[in-house]
Design a protein around this motif. Sequence first.
Motif, mmCIF file in Angstrom:
data_model
loop_
_atom_site.group_PDB
_atom_site.id
_atom_site.type_symbol
_atom_site.label_atom_id
_atom_site.label_comp_id
_atom_site.label_asym_id
_atom_site.label_seq_id
_atom_site.Cartn_x
_atom_site.Cartn_y
_atom_site.Cartn_z
ATOM 1 N N UNK A 23 48.158 -32.317 7.273
ATOM 2 C CA UNK A 23 49.423 -32.303 8.017
ATOM 3 C C UNK A 23 49.948 -33.718 8.239
ATOM 4 N N UNK A 24 49.064 -34.663 8.477
ATOM 5 C CA UNK A 24 49.497 -36.064 8.616
ATOM 6 C C UNK A 24 50.133 -36.554 7.320
ATOM 7 N N UNK A 25 49.559 -36.138 6.209
ATOM 8 C CA UNK A 25 50.112 -36.519 4.916
ATOM 9 C C UNK A 25 51.487 -35.876 4.702
ATOM 10 N N UNK A 26 51.623 -34.631 5.125
ATOM 11 C CA UNK A 26 52.877 -33.905 4.928
ATOM 12 C C UNK A 26 53.979 -34.345 5.893
ATOM 13 N N UNK A 27 53.620 -34.615 7.165
ATOM 14 C CA UNK A 27 54.628 -34.896 8.202
ATOM 15 C C UNK A 27 54.635 -36.339 8.678
ATOM 16 N N UNK A 28 53.704 -37.143 8.225
ATOM 17 C CA UNK A 28 53.612 -38.523 8.691
ATOM 18 C C UNK A 28 52.542 -38.649 9.763
ATOM 19 N N UNK A 29 51.873 -39.794 9.757
ATOM 20 C CA UNK A 29 50.734 -39.978 10.666
ATOM 21 C C UNK A 29 51.134 -40.482 12.050
ATOM 22 N N UNK A 30 52.419 -40.760 12.276
ATOM 23 C CA UNK A 30 52.839 -41.298 13.574
ATOM 24 C C UNK A 30 53.038 -40.230 14.647
ATOM 25 N N UNK A 31 52.965 -38.973 14.299
ATOM 26 C CA UNK A 31 53.195 -37.896 15.274
ATOM 27 C C UNK A 31 51.945 -37.670 16.123
ATOM 28 N N UNK A 32 52.159 -37.139 17.360
ATOM 29 C CA UNK A 32 50.998 -36.862 18.221
ATOM 30 C C UNK A 32 50.224 -35.638 17.728
ATOM 31 N N UNK A 33 48.975 -35.530 18.151
ATOM 32 C CA UNK A 33 48.112 -34.444 17.691
ATOM 33 C C UNK A 33 48.645 -33.073 18.088
ATOM 34 N N UNK A 34 49.315 -32.965 19.241
ATOM 35 C CA UNK A 34 49.849 -31.673 19.662
ATOM 36 C C UNK A 34 50.876 -31.145 18.662
ATOM 37 N N UNK A 35 51.609 -32.048 17.985
ATOM 38 C CA UNK A 35 52.578 -31.619 16.986
ATOM 39 C C UNK A 35 51.879 -30.861 15.857
ATOM 40 N N UNK A 36 50.765 -31.418 15.379
ATOM 41 C CA UNK A 36 50.032 -30.786 14.292
ATOM 42 C C UNK A 36 49.425 -29.448 14.743
ATOM 43 N N UNK A 37 48.973 -29.394 16.005
ATOM 44 C CA UNK A 37 48.474 -28.119 16.537
ATOM 45 C C UNK A 37 49.590 -27.075 16.577
ATOM 46 N N UNK A 38 50.796 -27.520 16.929
ATOM 47 C CA UNK A 38 51.935 -26.602 16.958
ATOM 48 C C UNK A 38 52.243 -26.080 15.553
ATOM 49 N N UNK A 39 52.146 -26.957 14.548
ATOM 50 C CA UNK A 39 52.375 -26.525 13.164
ATOM 51 C C UNK A 39 51.328 -25.504 12.756
ATOM 52 N N UNK A 40 50.066 -25.753 13.133
ATOM 53 C CA UNK A 40 48.992 -24.797 12.825
ATOM 54 C C UNK A 40 49.244 -23.465 13.524
ATOM 55 N N UNK A 41 49.678 -23.513 14.786
ATOM 56 C CA UNK A 41 49.951 -22.280 15.530
ATOM 57 C C UNK A 41 51.089 -21.504 14.884
ATOM 58 N N UNK A 42 52.148 -22.208 14.455
ATOM 59 C CA UNK A 42 53.271 -21.548 13.794
ATOM 60 C C UNK A 42 52.804 -20.865 12.507
ATOM 61 N N UNK A 43 51.971 -21.556 11.746
ATOM 62 C CA UNK A 43 51.428 -20.971 10.520
ATOM 63 C C UNK A 43 50.617 -19.707 10.843
ATOM 64 N N UNK A 44 49.793 -19.775 11.880
ATOM 65 C CA UNK A 44 48.995 -18.612 12.291
ATOM 66 C C UNK A 44 49.904 -17.445 12.669
ATOM 67 N N UNK A 45 50.946 -17.723 13.476
ATOM 68 C CA UNK A 45 51.859 -16.660 13.901
ATOM 69 C C UNK A 45 52.618 -16.072 12.714
ATOM 70 N N UNK A 46 53.023 -16.927 11.771
ATOM 71 C CA UNK A 46 53.715 -16.424 10.584
ATOM 72 C C UNK A 46 52.798 -15.511 9.775
ATOM 73 N N UNK A 47 51.542 -15.882 9.650
ATOM 74 C CA UNK A 47 50.584 -15.058 8.912
ATOM 75 C C UNK A 47 50.361 -13.728 9.638
ATOM 76 N N UNK A 48 50.297 -13.777 10.972
ATOM 77 C CA UNK A 48 50.102 -12.556 11.752
ATOM 78 C C UNK A 48 51.316 -11.641 11.618
ATOM 79 N N UNK A 49 52.518 -12.214 11.613
ATOM 80 C CA UNK A 49 53.732 -11.404 11.456
ATOM 81 C C UNK A 49 53.721 -10.707 10.109
ATOM 82 N N UNK A 50 53.278 -11.385 9.059
ATOM 83 C CA UNK A 50 53.188 -10.750 7.750
ATOM 84 C C UNK A 50 52.232 -9.566 7.791
#
Length: 164
Positions: A23-50
């Motif tokens: 995720x740091x490679x995809x979105x840049x390493x300057x973002x806080x860790x909570x941002x990456x957790x939010x991306x992971x959570x969104x991915x999880x929710x999208x998979x659950x919706x499917x």
Amino acid sequence: MVTLRLAMTPDEEATYEAALDGLREAYGSERPEWFYLAVMAKHFLDMHADADDRVKRTLSRKVIRRDNYTCAVPECLQRGGLEADHIRLRSRGGADTMENLTSLCAADHRYGKHTVGRLRLHGRAPHDLIVRMGSRVYRKDTLISPPLDEGALAEDPWAGGSPS
């Protein structure tokens, strides 16, 4: 600054770190860790919706198969283009269950039920379903109201005058 600490096994920690690196490679390493957790959570929710969509599609197929690939509207002969429709609407507390779903062709579902509102469904599918179409009420494909005038069936519609 807030530091996140998650209780993980060494394997889970390695997987988490690998995901963070990606995720740091995809979105840049300057973002806080909570941002990456939010991306992971969104991915999880999208998979659950499917997964929910797959369950609903499977339920729809079961309903249509149970109804012998036939529209539940008694006067409809449509055997294709069927959709599983809620008898009691979800907006009114209806559940996604076999008893609350019946097969309707797209025309009866969208036009008869939702556009003009002359098609109403009551009861439980498939054996206790009541279909109201305007003033006609059917139970198990049998007209129950208004009573059928048997004399009208014996009349010749072409007798007694010129066509208008």
